[in-house]
Design a protein around this motif. Structure first.
Motif, PDB file in Angstrom:
ATOM      1  N   MET A 275       7.285  -6.816  45.414  1.00  0.00           N
ATOM      2  CA  MET A 275       8.635  -6.722  45.943  1.00  0.00           C
ATOM      3  C   MET A 275       9.590  -6.210  44.860  1.00  0.00           C
ATOM      4  N   GLN A 276      10.712  -5.790  45.309  1.00  0.00           N
ATOM      5  CA  GLN A 276      11.772  -5.408  44.370  1.00  0.00           C
ATOM      6  C   GLN A 276      13.052  -6.087  44.836  1.00  0.00           C
ATOM      7  N   TYR A 277      13.644  -6.834  43.925  1.00  0.00           N
ATOM      8  CA  TYR A 277      14.887  -7.539  44.238  1.00  0.00           C
ATOM      9  C   TYR A 277      16.003  -6.865  43.445  1.00  0.00           C
ATOM     10  N   LEU A 278      16.837  -6.083  44.145  1.00  0.00           N
ATOM     11  CA  LEU A 278      17.913  -5.346  43.486  1.00  0.00           C
ATOM     12  C   LEU A 278      19.212  -6.123  43.717  1.00  0.00           C
ATOM     13  N   SER A 279      19.431  -7.112  42.843  1.00  0.00           N
ATOM     14  CA  SER A 279      20.562  -8.019  43.011  1.00  0.00           C
ATOM     15  C   SER A 279      21.874  -7.267  42.762  1.00  0.00           C
ATOM     16  N   GLY A 280      22.835  -7.423  43.654  1.00  0.00           N
ATOM     17  CA  GLY A 280      24.156  -6.804  43.477  1.00  0.00           C
ATOM     18  C   GLY A 280      24.121  -5.285  43.535  1.00  0.00           C
ATOM     19  N   TYR A 281      23.179  -4.711  44.256  1.00  0.00           N
ATOM     20  CA  TYR A 281      23.016  -3.249  44.266  1.00  0.00           C
ATOM     21  C   TYR A 281      24.226  -2.531  44.861  1.00  0.00           C
ATOM     22  N   LEU A 282      24.762  -3.066  45.964  1.00  0.00           N
ATOM     23  CA  LEU A 282      25.909  -2.405  46.617  1.00  0.00           C
ATOM     24  C   LEU A 282      27.197  -3.042  46.132  1.00  0.00           C
ATOM     25  N   ASP A 283      28.140  -2.211  45.667  1.00  0.00           N
ATOM     26  CA  ASP A 283      29.421  -2.775  45.229  1.00  0.00           C
ATOM     27  C   ASP A 283      30.275  -3.104  46.457  1.00  0.00           C
ATOM     28  N   GLU A 284      31.426  -3.718  46.175  1.00  0.00           N
ATOM     29  CA  GLU A 284      32.311  -4.193  47.245  1.00  0.00           C
ATOM     30  C   GLU A 284      32.697  -3.052  48.204  1.00  0.00           C
ATOM     31  N   ALA A 285      33.017  -1.887  47.657  1.00  0.00           N
ATOM     32  CA  ALA A 285      33.449  -0.760  48.500  1.00  0.00           C
ATOM     33  C   ALA A 285      32.300  -0.303  49.402  1.00  0.00           C
ATOM     34  N   ALA A 286      31.096  -0.253  48.855  1.00  0.00           N
ATOM     35  CA  ALA A 286      29.937   0.165  49.654  1.00  0.00           C
ATOM     36  C   ALA A 286      29.647  -0.857  50.748  1.00  0.00           C
ATOM     37  N   GLN A 287      29.819  -2.139  50.411  1.00  0.00           N
ATOM     38  CA  GLN A 287      29.587  -3.188  51.421  1.00  0.00           C
ATOM     39  C   GLN A 287      30.603  -3.063  52.553  1.00  0.00           C
ATOM     40  N   GLN A 288      31.884  -2.843  52.166  1.00  0.00           N
ATOM     41  CA  GLN A 288      32.920  -2.729  53.203  1.00  0.00           C
ATOM     42  C   GLN A 288      32.670  -1.522  54.093  1.00  0.00           C
ATOM     43  N   ALA A 289      32.264  -0.417  53.484  1.00  0.00           N
ATOM     44  CA  ALA A 289      31.988   0.796  54.270  1.00  0.00           C
ATOM     45  C   ALA A 289      30.832   0.541  55.241  1.00  0.00           C
ATOM     46  N   LEU A 290      29.843  -0.209  54.792  1.00  0.00           N
ATOM     47  CA  LEU A 290      28.702  -0.513  55.678  1.00  0.00           C
ATOM     48  C   LEU A 290      29.134  -1.397  56.846  1.00  0.00           C
ATOM     49  N   VAL A 291      30.004  -2.364  56.565  1.00  0.00           N
ATOM     50  CA  VAL A 291      30.473  -3.247  57.644  1.00  0.00           C
ATOM     51  C   VAL A 291      31.214  -2.431  58.698  1.00  0.00           C
ATOM     52  N   VAL A 292      32.009  -1.451  58.276  1.00  0.00           N
ATOM     53  CA  VAL A 292      32.713  -0.586  59.235  1.00  0.00           C
ATOM     54  C   VAL A 292      31.673   0.153  60.100  1.00  0.00           C
ATOM     55  N   GLU A 293      30.618   0.654  59.467  1.00  0.00           N
ATOM     56  CA  GLU A 293      29.584   1.368  60.233  1.00  0.00           C
ATOM     57  C   GLU A 293      28.863   0.422  61.194  1.00  0.00           C
ATOM     58  N   ILE A 294      28.601  -0.789  60.733  1.00  0.00           N
ATOM     59  CA  ILE A 294      27.871  -1.743  61.594  1.00  0.00           C
ATOM     60  C   ILE A 294      28.735  -2.141  62.791  1.00  0.00           C
ATOM     61  N   ARG A 295      30.041  -2.309  62.554  1.00  0.00           N
ATOM     62  CA  ARG A 295      30.915  -2.652  63.694  1.00  0.00           C
ATOM     63  C   ARG A 295      30.884  -1.540  64.741  1.00  0.00           C
ATOM     64  N   ALA A 296      30.866  -0.290  64.296  1.00  0.00           N
ATOM     65  CA  ALA A 296      30.799   0.835  65.248  1.00  0.00           C
ATOM     66  C   ALA A 296      29.448   0.839  65.971  1.00  0.00           C
ATOM     67  N   LEU A 297      28.391   0.494  65.246  1.00  0.00           N
ATOM     68  CA  LEU A 297      27.055   0.467  65.880  1.00  0.00           C
ATOM     69  C   LEU A 297      26.972  -0.617  66.952  1.00  0.00           C
ATOM     70  N   VAL A 298      27.485  -1.826  66.639  1.00  0.00           N
ATOM     71  CA  VAL A 298      27.344  -2.906  67.628  1.00  0.00           C
ATOM     72  C   VAL A 298      28.345  -2.743  68.775  1.00  0.00           C
ATOM     73  N   ALA A 299      29.366  -1.886  68.578  1.00  0.00           N
ATOM     74  CA  ALA A 299      30.233  -1.554  69.716  1.00  0.00           C
ATOM     75  C   ALA A 299      29.438  -0.720  70.726  1.00  0.00           C
ATOM     76  N   LYS A 300      28.537   0.121  70.206  1.00  0.00           N
ATOM     77  CA  LYS A 300      27.707   0.951  71.102  1.00  0.00           C
ATOM     78  C   LYS A 300      26.476   0.190  71.597  1.00  0.00           C
ATOM     79  N   ALA A 301      25.867  -0.565  70.719  1.00  0.00           N
ATOM     80  CA  ALA A 301      24.631  -1.307  71.040  1.00  0.00           C
ATOM     81  C   ALA A 301      24.901  -2.780  70.746  1.00  0.00           C
ATOM     82  N   PRO A 302      25.429  -3.522  71.735  1.00  0.00           N
ATOM     83  CA  PRO A 302      25.901  -4.885  71.465  1.00  0.00           C
ATOM     84  C   PRO A 302      24.785  -5.821  70.993  1.00  0.00           C
TER      85      PRO A 302
END
Ligand code: AKG
Ligand code: MN
Length: 201
Positions: free
Chosen positions: A1-28
Motif C-alpha cells: 500500500m501507499q499512504y500519502l498523508s496530507g497529499y491534497l492541500d486545502e484548496a484542492a480539497q475544496q475544489a474536489l468538494v465543489v465537483e462532488i456536490r455537482a456530481l451528486v446533484a446529477k447522481a443522487p
C-alpha cells in the motif's frame, strides 16, 4: 500500500468538494442494501465514471446506470483522472469512482474489493472531511490488522500484496474537519474494473 498523508492541500480539497456536490446533484446519493437480507448500509453512495458499484438484494456488481434514476453515471472529473495518473502510474484510467458519504455514525465492515476483473490495477482512495479510523488486514479475514487515522486530503492506495487485503472503516470522528458544511466524511474510491484486452489476459 501507499499512504500519502496530507497529499491534497486545502484548496484542492475544496475544489474536489465543489465537483462532488455537482456530481451528486446529477447522481443522487442512494442507500445500498446487503445482498440477500436487504439490510441497508450505513454509508450512502453514488458513483461517477462509465461503471458504478452498487449493492442490493441481487448482490454486489458494477453497472452503467444509477439504480434509482436509471441514468448513466456522470463522468469522472479530469482532476481525479489526473490524480490517478500521477499517484498510481497505472497505464489505464479508472472506470469507476465510488463516492461514499459517511454520517458521523456510519461505518464499513471489513471486506475485500474483489468485484473487479482487473486485480493488477491499484485502488485509489481519497478522504475528505472528518477523520476516520481505517483498518487494514491481510488476505484472510483472520489475519492481524493495523489501524490508520485517515484525514481530509489523505490518499491511500491499495496495491500489490494489499490489493486484495481486508479493510474497513471502524468509525468517524465528527467535528475533526471544517471542510464539509456538515459533520461527516466523503471517501472517493477509484477502481479499474475490466481487463485490458490488449494485454491478452
Ligand atoms: O471509506 C474508505 O476509506 C474505504 C471505502 C471502501 O473500502 C470501499 O468503498 O470499498
Ligand atoms: Mn473497499
Amino acid at each position: 500500500m501507499q499512504y500519502l498523508s496530507g497529499y491534497l492541500d486545502e484548496a484542492a480539497q475544496q475544489a474536489l468538494v465543489v465537483e462532488i456536490r455537482a456530481l451528486v446533484a446529477k447522481a443522487p446519493l442512494f442507500t445500498p442494501t446487503m445482498p440477500r437480507w436487504g439490510r441497508p448500509f450505513s454509508v450512502r453512495m453514488s458513483n461517477c465514471g462509465p461503471l458504478g458499484w452498487v449493492s442490493d438484494k441481487s448482490g454486489y456488481r458494477y453497472q452503467a446506470t444509477h439504480p434509482v434514476t436509471a441514468e448513466p453515471w456522470p463522468p469522472i472529473p479530469q482532476s481525479l483522472l489526473d490524480l490517478w495518473d500521477v499517484t498510481t502510474g497505472y497505464p489505464l484510467p479508472p472506470e469507476a469512482c465510488l463516492i461514499n458519504y459517511y454520517h458521523p455514525d456510519a461505518k464499513m465492515g471489513l471486506h475485500v474489493d474483489n468485484d473487479e476483473e482487473d486485480f493488477d490495477a491499484p485502488i485509489l482512495s481519497v478522504s475528505l472531511g472528518d477523520d476516520a479510523r481505517f483498518r487494514l488486514g491481510g488476505r484472510e479475514r483472520k489475519d492481524s490488522t493495523e489501524s490508520y487515522i485517515l484525514r481530509s486530503g489523505d490518499i491511500f492506495i491499495l496495491d500489490e500484496e494489499d490489493r486484495l487485503a481486508y479493510h474497513g472503516i471502524d468509525r468517524i470522528y465528527p467535528g475533526t474537519s471544517m471542510l464539509l458544511k456538515e459533520a461527516g466524511r466523503i471517501n472517493l474510491t477509484m477502481r479499474r474494473v475490466t481487463r485490458d484486452c490488449a494485454k491478452g489476459r
